[in-house]
Scaffold this motif. Structure first.
Motif, PDB file in Angstrom:
ATOM      1  N   HIS A 104      -0.195   1.432  -3.646  1.00 14.39           N
ATOM      2  CA  HIS A 104      -0.923   2.479  -3.894  1.00 14.39           C
ATOM      3  C   HIS A 104      -1.671   2.792  -2.179  1.00 14.39           C
ATOM      4  CE1 HIS A 104      -4.076   5.689  -5.050  1.00 14.39           C
ATOM      5  NE2 HIS A 104      -4.651   4.982  -3.760  1.00 14.39           N
ATOM      6  N   GLU A 105      -2.170   1.827  -1.192  1.00 15.77           N
ATOM      7  CA  GLU A 105      -2.910   1.828  -0.466  1.00 15.77           C
ATOM      8  C   GLU A 105      -1.716   1.977   0.747  1.00 15.77           C
ATOM      9  OE1 GLU A 105      -5.637   2.158   0.114  1.00 15.77           O
ATOM     10  OE2 GLU A 105      -6.008   1.435  -1.637  1.00 15.77           O
ATOM     11  N   PHE A 106       0.179   1.518   0.562  1.00 17.55           N
ATOM     12  CA  PHE A 106       0.710   1.795   1.702  1.00 17.55           C
ATOM     13  C   PHE A 106       0.961   3.351   1.563  1.00 17.55           C
ATOM     14  CE2 PHE A 106       2.234  -2.928   1.808  1.00 17.55           C
ATOM     15  CZ  PHE A 106       0.915  -3.138   2.556  1.00 17.55           C
ATOM     16  N   ALA A 107       0.586   3.933   0.048  1.00 19.18           N
ATOM     17  CA  ALA A 107       1.262   5.432   0.287  1.00 19.18           C
ATOM     18  C   ALA A 107       0.531   6.361   1.014  1.00 19.18           C
ATOM     19  CB  ALA A 107       1.685   5.488  -1.654  1.00 19.18           C
ATOM     20  N   HIS A 108      -0.602   5.940   0.869  1.00 23.25           N
ATOM     21  CA  HIS A 108      -1.981   6.763   1.450  1.00 23.25           C
ATOM     22  C   HIS A 108      -0.853   6.411   3.458  1.00 23.25           C
ATOM     23  CE1 HIS A 108      -4.555   7.926  -0.943  1.00 23.25           C
ATOM     24  NE2 HIS A 108      -5.247   6.577  -1.157  1.00 23.25           N
ATOM     25  N   ILE A 109      -0.472   5.146   4.070  1.00 23.57           N
ATOM     26  CA  ILE A 109       0.196   4.858   5.006  1.00 23.57           C
ATOM     27  C   ILE A 109       1.253   5.467   4.764  1.00 23.57           C
ATOM     28  CG2 ILE A 109       0.770   3.301   6.917  1.00 23.57           C
ATOM     29  CD1 ILE A 109      -1.211   1.342   5.248  1.00 23.57           C
ATOM     30  N   ARG A 110       2.384   5.700   4.266  1.00 22.60           N
ATOM     31  CA  ARG A 110       3.490   6.302   4.208  1.00 22.60           C
ATOM     32  C   ARG A 110       2.995   8.164   4.558  1.00 22.60           C
ATOM     33  NH1 ARG A 110       8.743   6.051   2.931  1.00 22.60           N
ATOM     34  NH2 ARG A 110       9.798   7.763   3.764  1.00 22.60           N
ATOM     35  N   ASN A 111       2.652   8.888   3.229  1.00 21.00           N
ATOM     36  CA  ASN A 111       1.946   9.952   3.637  1.00 21.00           C
ATOM     37  C   ASN A 111       1.273  10.486   4.413  1.00 21.00           C
ATOM     38  OD1 ASN A 111       2.996  10.215   0.709  1.00 21.00           O
ATOM     39  ND2 ASN A 111       1.151   9.502  -0.169  1.00 21.00           N
ATOM     40  N   GLY A 112       0.587  10.066   5.545  1.00 23.66           N
ATOM     41  CA  GLY A 112      -0.078   9.961   6.342  1.00 23.66           C
ATOM     42  C   GLY A 112      -1.455  10.117   6.926  1.00 23.66           C
ATOM     43  N   ASP A 113      -2.212  10.830   4.748  1.00 25.77           N
ATOM     44  CA  ASP A 113      -3.909  10.385   4.851  1.00 25.77           C
ATOM     45  C   ASP A 113      -4.270   9.309   5.705  1.00 25.77           C
ATOM     46  OD1 ASP A 113      -2.359  11.924   2.792  1.00 25.77           O
ATOM     47  OD2 ASP A 113      -2.664  10.212   1.260  1.00 25.77           O
ATOM     48  N   VAL A 114      -4.362   8.396   6.133  1.00 21.09           N
ATOM     49  CA  VAL A 114      -4.908   7.849   6.920  1.00 21.09           C
ATOM     50  C   VAL A 114      -5.696   8.225   8.334  1.00 21.09           C
ATOM     51  CG1 VAL A 114      -5.331   5.900   8.102  1.00 21.09           C
ATOM     52  CG2 VAL A 114      -3.763   5.740   6.369  1.00 21.09           C
ATOM     53  N   THR A 115      -4.471   9.304   8.852  1.00 19.43           N
ATOM     54  CA  THR A 115      -5.188   9.823  10.205  1.00 19.43           C
ATOM     55  C   THR A 115      -6.363  10.964   9.724  1.00 19.43           C
ATOM     56  OG1 THR A 115      -3.158   9.074  11.511  1.00 19.43           O
ATOM     57  CG2 THR A 115      -4.459  11.673  12.282  1.00 19.43           C
ATOM     58  N   LEU A 116      -5.762  11.453   8.834  1.00 25.48           N
ATOM     59  CA  LEU A 116      -6.133  12.778   8.111  1.00 25.48           C
ATOM     60  C   LEU A 116      -7.688  12.471   7.705  1.00 25.48           C
ATOM     61  CD1 LEU A 116      -3.432  15.235   6.934  1.00 25.48           C
ATOM     62  CD2 LEU A 116      -4.421  15.433   8.874  1.00 25.48           C
ATOM     63  N   THR A 117      -7.633  11.462   7.502  1.00 24.88           N
ATOM     64  CA  THR A 117      -8.980  11.275   6.749  1.00 24.88           C
ATOM     65  C   THR A 117     -10.095  11.536   7.437  1.00 24.88           C
ATOM     66  OG1 THR A 117      -8.168  10.956   4.772  1.00 24.88           O
ATOM     67  CG2 THR A 117     -10.389   9.986   5.616  1.00 24.88           C
TER      68      THR A 117
END
Length: 982
Positions: free
Chosen positions: A203-216
């Protein structure tokens, strides 16, 4: 994969999530608000003229306590040139880059926070390195294996939070350099529940793959920078100005503004938190789906949920609390794993928040730039938008200010709301579900725009509500039209586009929708605000029409009244931007009839997985048959010709003599022709939408505009041959074929007809839809579309579409060029009925009198006094010389009186009903004395010279009366005596 049939499931990767633009919308709102809010804070300390930047306005007679109507700004409007001269002299305008200071500071601070926050979260003492607890490297190997499963380019850095007992993890930093923080409880869970451990990491790696980290973290950094640099100083300023404002004579006018000033940060906090939480909840579901797709056990989401709250009140409270959560409830997450349809639905809250944010972006950016160019200091916040619209005509404001700010808001709103509507349509088509109508989404979008407008000091500053609050319904209607048109156009293009990717179709529809919103925001900032605030005066417009078009108007007051009601709105709507939007409304869907058949399959790389996604295309369908549309337009065009001929027959019954057919008669002939064409086109739109089983709004717009073009062609032909048919003669008396004479008249009504027809078509569709809903005449599901037809039929269809497009583009170009020239020659203002000058309350009157003296009145009085002393000295010298009058001595003095009076006429009159006529008398007597004195020496007339001296004496007496009155007005003030100027 997608399976056919109603209620089938679609892979969530098939359609873009659209959350990036929602993050961007929040960032744009925060940056624009930083400039708007801090301009008020900075203006509180900026007092260049001693009147908080409002000195020239007070000198002109502006009285904010009278509300936001024209009565408050009558003096400034009537003497706009004097106001601009005063502002040029006393008001310091900031450089162009000053508008970018606060947004720039917020960006810089956000950039610093963006880099500092990950380091702060990963600091020693809070987390420990993975190696300190992973002695055998088992966790490292598991992390590397799962990172490879998720398709990450590199294994992220992993740290441990030994104090966190929860069995979860968080990821922070940047997408390219992420850091995954594992809680101590998750490490303990790894041994007893390895599948749960695996699910959390995926689940956390999905956030990375989806580009959520930078946007958030970009959004978090901008929000925290906004709070530190803007929100907190703004709240401190609001709290600090209350004690002094209570003693301010303007407090009665400032109460509504002060209330909105306090509501604004609260509304901003609520809007940002709700929008951010909604986006994060959506991204959590996307991460869940990706984790399950990569092999996570769905049983990991089988977390026991709390029992549902009992009672309606508790359920409502639970729903309200859910809006603020950044993670959805576990039962909702499990439902999304079974069917992610909720991700593609158009939810009410995001649409409302999008509308509110877009309206606030447009209002704050426009008012910040326009008012900042017009005035400085706190006055920039205390002047209403409609006053800015009138008073800024001569200010250094770029004509691109409103279109640019409107485009900014439109791009943000379209990127969120438009993409959401496209996603909902695409999902419905691909899964066989019912395509949404867009009505509910449009209502929420329009409601959000109305709420954003109300929260801004846009058309109500010194009042709680505008003079015509019902005009806010137009804002809701704008959201409805945008959503309805976008939904139907997206449905049409999604089903007919035959390319390997839908991206060109998406860009085409979104560009047209963005143009529509840009035109709306641009018009609303001027015409809509004026309409709501009550500044548009029907009586003033009628008198203006009678003055522009002289003629016998007594028998035609009804038509003149209708014109005075309709034309002010159309004057603001027939702008090039609006005309382009109207053309896009019907040309973009019309182009769909030029497409070919739909391909059976298309293949594109899937984001978030290593394999490709095979996405079956929707069934091969065609748009509704074009022939009925063209036949309806042709029939409507014939009826238009008959209707225009009928108006000419009516006008012929009271045709004036040959020399009196210009002016009002010509105007009324064009107005009647316009009414005939628009009425028939609207009726044709209603009929077309009634029989249209699909895309009723698009069919109605195409039919109406095509009918209008045919009607305009008929009007041109009949006007060119005016006089050849005796019962239809209007302007001519003999038969001539004169297209060069007819074209300027037809060109004048092109813009109003095209815009009015589009409005009429929308109204007709709404009426027909309401009737059908009441009668339940519309079927629950659309009728299957016919096949594309033969090659010859497709060729004929494309030829017809090409002809219509060419005619529409040519007509719109001509109308836009004519509107541009008209706007450049005539100021973009409505005609305001200026009320008679009224006495202001005593404190305001004292401020007006003091400001009038300070910003030019005292200088004029001192110059007159000095010249009067020079005249007295010359008279004494003449008496010593036994009455000999030297021309070289007296003529310069008399001429200087004339120059002083010319400067005085370019300044404001005294802002007091009692002193104003005295000042006017003083000016008249001094000017008359100056002329008489010069003529006396030119003609050698001693009697004229003595008469001029008497006029100077009377002027001096009148001036003293003016000064006495000013002293009376200023008793409540602390300024020096007016008589002390002599």
């Amino acid at each position: 994969m997608v399976t056919a049939g109603t209620g089938s499931r679609i892979d969530e990767r098939a359609i873009s999530a659209g959350t990036t633009m929602r993050f961007a919308l929040l960032v744009i709102l925060l940056l624009v608000s930083s400039g708007s809010m801090m301009s008020a804070v900075a203006g509180a300390k900026d007092n260049p003229d001693g009147f908080a930047g409002f000195g020239c306005q007070f000198a002109a007679g502006v009285d904010p306590t009278q509300g936001d109507g024209a009565v408050s700004y009558a003096g400034a409007i009537a003497h706009n040139d004097a106001l601009q001269a005063c502002l040029d002299r006393y008001a310091s305008r900031p450089p162009w880059w000053a508008d970018l200071v606060w947004p720039g500071l917020v960006l810089v601070a956000a950039g610093v926070l963006f880099w500092v926050l990950p380091a702060w979260k990963a600091r020693r003492g809070r987390v420990v390195a993975l190696e300190t607890v992973d002695h055998d490297g088992g966790i490292r190997r598991a992390v590397a294996e799962l990172a490879a499963t998720a398709g990450l380019a590199q294994v992220p850095r992993v740290v441990i939070d030994p104090t966190a007992a929860s069995a979860s993890a968080v990821v922070f930093g940047r997408t390219r350099r992420p850091t995954v923080c594992l809680h101590a409880g998750l490490l303990a869970r790894r041994s007893r529940d390895p599948e749960g451990f695996r699910a959390v990491l995926l689940h956390e790696f999905a956030h990375i793959r989806n580009g959520d980290v930078t946007l958030t973290y970009v959004t978090v950094a901008v929000w925290r920078a906004f709070v530190l640099l803007v929100l907190l100083p703004y709240l401190v300023w609001c709290a600090a100005v209350i004690p002094t404002s209570l003693q301010d004579p303007l407090w009665t006018a400032e109460q509504p503004y002060a209330a909105r000033a306090f509501v604004l940060p609260i509304f901003m906090i609520v809007l940002v938190y709700l929008a951010r939480s909604d986006v994060l909840r959506s991204r959590e579901v996307y991460a869940d789906l990706a984790a399950v797709r990569w092999g996570a056990d769905p049983r990991g989401w089988a977390v026991p949920a709390a029992a549902p709250a009992g009672g309606k009140g508790r359920r409502l409270l639970a729903s309200f609390v859910e809006l603020w959560r950044t993670h959805p409830r576990w039962d909702l997450r499990r439902d999304a794993l079974a069917d992610p349809a909720a991700l593609f639905g158009v939810q009410a809250l995001p649409m409302f928040l999008t509308g509110a944010a877009a309206a606030m972006i447009s209002a704050q950016a426009t008012h910040y730039l326009a008012a900042g160019a017009l005035i400085t200091g706190a006055a920039a916040a205390m002047i209403s938008a409609q006053a800015t619209h009138y008073l800024a005509a001569g200010a250094l404001i770029s004509p691109w200010t409103r279109p640019a700010t409107a485009l900014l808001a439109a791009v943000a709103a379209t990127g969120v709301a438009g993409i959401a509507l496209w996603r909902a349509v695409a999902h419905a088509v691909l899964t066989g579900r019912r395509v949404p109508s867009g009505v509910r989404a449009g209502l929420w979008l329009g409601a959000g725009m109305a709420a954003g407008v109300l929260d801004m000091n846009e058309f109500a500053v010194a009042e709680w509500l505008p003079a015509r609050p019902q005009v806010l319904l137009l804002v809701v209607c704008a959201g409805l039209v945008f959503a309805g048109w976008t939904t139907q156009c997206a449905h049409l293009w999604f089903t007919v586009w035959s390319g390997r990717t839908k991206l060109p179709a998406v860009l085409l529809v979104m560009a047209a929708a963005c143009l529509l919103l840009t035109a709306w925001f641009s018009w609303w900032q001027s015409g809509g605000v004026d309409l709501a605030s009550g500044w548009i005066s029907t009586e003033a417009e009628r008198r203006t029409l009678e003055s522009i078009f002289p003629g016998p108007a007594a028998d035609h007051r009804t038509m003149l009244y209708v014109s005075a009601v309709v034309f002010p709105g159309l004057a603001g709507l027939q702008r090039p931007l609006v005309l382009a939007a109207v053309a896009a409304l019907w040309l973009v869907p019309l182009l769909a009839w030029m497409t070919g058949s739909v391909t059976a399959l298309r293949r594109r790389p899937a984001r978030g997985a290593s394999d490709d996604l095979v996405e079956p295309a929707p069934p091969s369908t065609a748009p509704p048959p074009l022939r009925p549309v063209l036949l309806s337009a042709a029939l409507g065009g014939v009826v238009c010709w008959v209707a225009v001929a009928a108006t000419k027959a009516y006008l012929h019954t009271w045709q004036p003599p040959l020399g009196q057919r210009g002016g009002l008669y010509t105007f009324l002939s064009q107005a009647w022709a316009m009414v005939a064409v628009v009425t028939v086109a609207t009726a044709a739109a209603g009929v077309a939408s009634a029989w249209a089983r699909r895309y009723p709004l698009l069919i109605a717009l195409i039919t109406a505009e095509a009918t209008a073009l045919a009607g305009l062609a008929g009007h041109f032909v009949l006007l060119s041959a005016d006089g050849c048919i005796p019962p239809l003669r209007t302007l001519a008396s003999r038969c001539y074929w004169l297209p060069t004479g007819a074209w300027p008249l037809v060109r004048m009504v092109l813009g109003p007809v095209l815009v009015s027809t589009a409005i009429g078509a929308v109204v007709a569709v709404a009426a027909v839809s309401a009737i059908q809903r009441l009668r339940r005449a519309r079927a629950a599901s659309p009728v299957p579309a016919p096949p594309h037809g033969s090659r010859r039929g497709r060729l004929a269809r494309r030829v017809a579409v090409s002809v219509l497009c060419a005619a529409a583009v040519g007509t719109t170009t001509v109308a836009a060029r004519y509107a541009s020239r008209s706007t450049s020659q005539t100021p973009d203002k409505y005609h305001v009925a200026l009320p008679a000058q009224v006495a202001a309350p005593a404190p305001i009157a004292a401020m007006q009198a003091t400001a009038w003296l300070k910003f030019g009145g005292r200088d004029l009085i001192l110059r007159y006094a000095a010249n009067d002393a020079a005249l007295s000295k010359a008279l004494l010298q003449a008496a010593d010389a036994h009455g000999r009058l030297e021309s070289s001595v007296f003529k310069p003095v008399c001429a200087k009186f004339g120059r002083i009076m010319r400067d005085a006429t370019r300044y404001f009159p005294v802002p007091d009903p009692q002193a104003a006529p005295l000042w006017r008398t003083f000016l008249d007597r001094t000017q008359s004395g100056s002329r008489g004195c010069a003529l006396a020496f030119d003609q050698g007339d001693n009697h004229r010279f003595m008469a001029s001296m008497q006029q100077f004496h009377e002027a001096d007496v009148t001036l003293r009366s003016v000064q006495v009155r000013l002293d009376e007005l200023r008793l409540a003030g602390a300024g020096p005596s007016a008589t002390g100027a002599r």
